[in-house]
Design a protein around this motif. Structure first.
Motif, short mmCIF file in Angstrom:
data_model
loop_
_atom_site.label_atom_id
_atom_site.label_comp_id
_atom_site.label_asym_id
_atom_site.label_seq_id
_atom_site.Cartn_x
_atom_site.Cartn_y
_atom_site.Cartn_z
N UNK A 1 -3.17 18.36 14.08
CA UNK A 1 -1.73 18.42 13.81
C UNK A 1 -1.42 17.96 12.39
N UNK A 2 -2.09 16.90 11.97
CA UNK A 2 -1.82 16.33 10.63
C UNK A 2 -2.28 17.27 9.53
N UNK B 1 0.85 -1.19 0.00
CA UNK B 1 0.00 0.00 0.00
C UNK B 1 0.88 1.24 0.00
N UNK B 2 0.65 2.10 -0.95
CA UNK B 2 1.39 3.36 -1.00
C UNK B 2 0.57 4.45 -0.33
N UNK B 3 1.19 5.12 0.64
CA UNK B 3 0.49 6.20 1.33
C UNK B 3 1.50 7.21 1.84
N UNK B 4 1.01 8.41 2.10
CA UNK B 4 1.90 9.46 2.56
C UNK B 4 2.17 9.39 4.05
N UNK B 5 1.18 8.90 4.82
CA UNK B 5 1.31 8.91 6.27
C UNK B 5 0.43 7.80 6.86
N UNK C 1 10.67 9.25 16.81
CA UNK C 1 11.67 9.26 15.74
C UNK C 1 11.08 8.84 14.40
N UNK C 2 9.84 8.34 14.42
CA UNK C 2 9.18 7.89 13.19
C UNK C 2 8.28 9.02 12.71
N UNK C 3 8.71 9.73 11.72
CA UNK C 3 8.02 10.96 11.31
C UNK C 3 6.80 10.72 10.43
#
Length: 362
Positions: free
Chosen positions: A360-361, A223-227, A329-331
């Motif tokens: 925030x997102x 799955x491709x996703x930005x976040x 640490x996982x952005x």
């Protein structure tokens, strides 16, 4: 397809995040390993047509007008004030402990002021309330503690009151008046058509795709996703790198009584000192449903199984903080919800945490 956000979990945290992100124009995929939406708040009709909560009773209450109004966009409400009694020494008493409880238990006729004086006379003062035992003893003293709290806690958590953080017992007040409501929040309601119907409306957007019976660990590489918004156990996400965070689980024994219209006098009855189960809930009290029979559930706490309750102890909080520091640490991942934040959240608190995360997102 490419998605802006992949949300792991279709419970309150995941559904709120999905709805808000989709409303802002983002493409969202929600995956859940279960075969239904709603997480532990999922409800359905049993084979006899009674609306039940398969994962135990979920009673909505909040003091937040913002959270109540947000959820009101997806459901009408049924006013409901939850009441609980405890079975102690062969009789039923209001819980949280109030004036009625004390008068009935000890054969007294105390006024409200007398009740305050009585509690003051039996309480054991503590300089600092570090454990749940400190909280209970400093509030109601040893006898009421043993009758109403110690046994229940041992069953529920597998620990003595002295082994649990103070915050667990602090959730339960003690009252000098006759208020027998379990909660005193400003907004106390149940979704008029059930939680699942509410979740269906939240996730009903052309910008949201939902895949059930789908394990994130299995599909994440495809799955491709930005976040990612992750609402599962934070220790599982990191492969239990520092060890497993402890949880209490539950076994639910559901039962339908076809020849009984009403099984008990209140929605829930606690059994602090009798039986292996902690409580029995009768769903028709919660939903207001009319039916010639009734359905109940008994709850048996377990050490193993689905993670339901983070166990509030200092050493567990210290372990969680190690995972929390790693998560920072996982952005490209946001961790939100009871399991992801290792917090003993109520439903409204989960909604609040999810709304904050989305702000925030976005």
């Amino acid at each position: 397809m490419n998605y802006d956000f992949l949300i792991v979990g279709a419970g309150f945290a995941g559904a709120v995040c999905a709805e808000r992100l989709a409303a802002s124009g983002k493409r969202v995929l929600v995956v859940d390993k279960r075969n239904h939406i709603g997480g532990n708040a999922y409800d359905r009709e049993d084979e006899n047509g009674v609306l039940i909560h398969p994962y135990g009773p979920h009673i909505f209450h909040t003091n937040s007008k913002r959270i109540f109004e947000y959820l009101s966009g997806f459901t009408d409400w049924r006013f409901y004030e939850h009441r609980v009694k405890a079975y102690v020494d062969g009789d039923l008493y209001p819980i949280p402990i109030n004036r009625t409880t004390i008068n009935k238990l000890y054969g007294l006729d105390l006024s409200e002021q007398d009740t305050i004086a009585f509690l003051e006379s039996v309480r054991e003062a503590r300089e600092v309330n570090t454990t749940s035992e400190d909280v209970v003893l400093s509030s109601v003293g040893p006898d009421l503690c043993d009758k109403f709290f110690r046994g229940y806690t041992r069953k529920q958590w597998g620990l003595d009151l002295s082994e649990l953080s103070a915050g667990v017992a602090a959730r339960i007040p003690t009252r000098s008046n006759d208020d027998d409501r379990y909660f005193t929040d400003t907004f106390q309601f149940m979704p008029a058509h059930g939680y699942t119907a509410m979740f269906e409306k939240m996730l009903d957007s052309p910008n949201i795709d939902v895949r059930l019976s789908t394990d994130y660990d299995v599909v994440k590489a495809n799955i491709e996703c930005g976040h990612v918004v992750y609402t599962g156990p934070i220790d599982a996400y990191f492969g239990y790198r520092f060890g497993k965070l402890p949880y209490r689980s539950l076994h639910f024994q559901h039962q339908h009584l076809s020849d009984v219209e009403r099984f008990q006098t209140t929605g829930t009855i606690n059994y602090p000192n009798d039986h292996e189960y902690t409580r029995i809930t009768e769903f028709k009290h919660l939903t207001g449903q009319q039916h010639q029979g009734t359905s109940i559930v008994k709850e048996y706490p377990r050490a193993e199984g689905e993670p339901y309750y983070p166990i509030p102890r200092k050493e567990n909080e210290a372990l969680f903080m190690r995972y929390s520091e790693l998560a920072e640490t996982v952005t490209d991942v946001t961790f939100v919800g009871r399991l992801a934040q290792y917090r003993y959240y109520n439903m409204d608190q989960v909604v609040g945490a999810a709304l904050k995360a989305v702000e925030t997102l976005v």
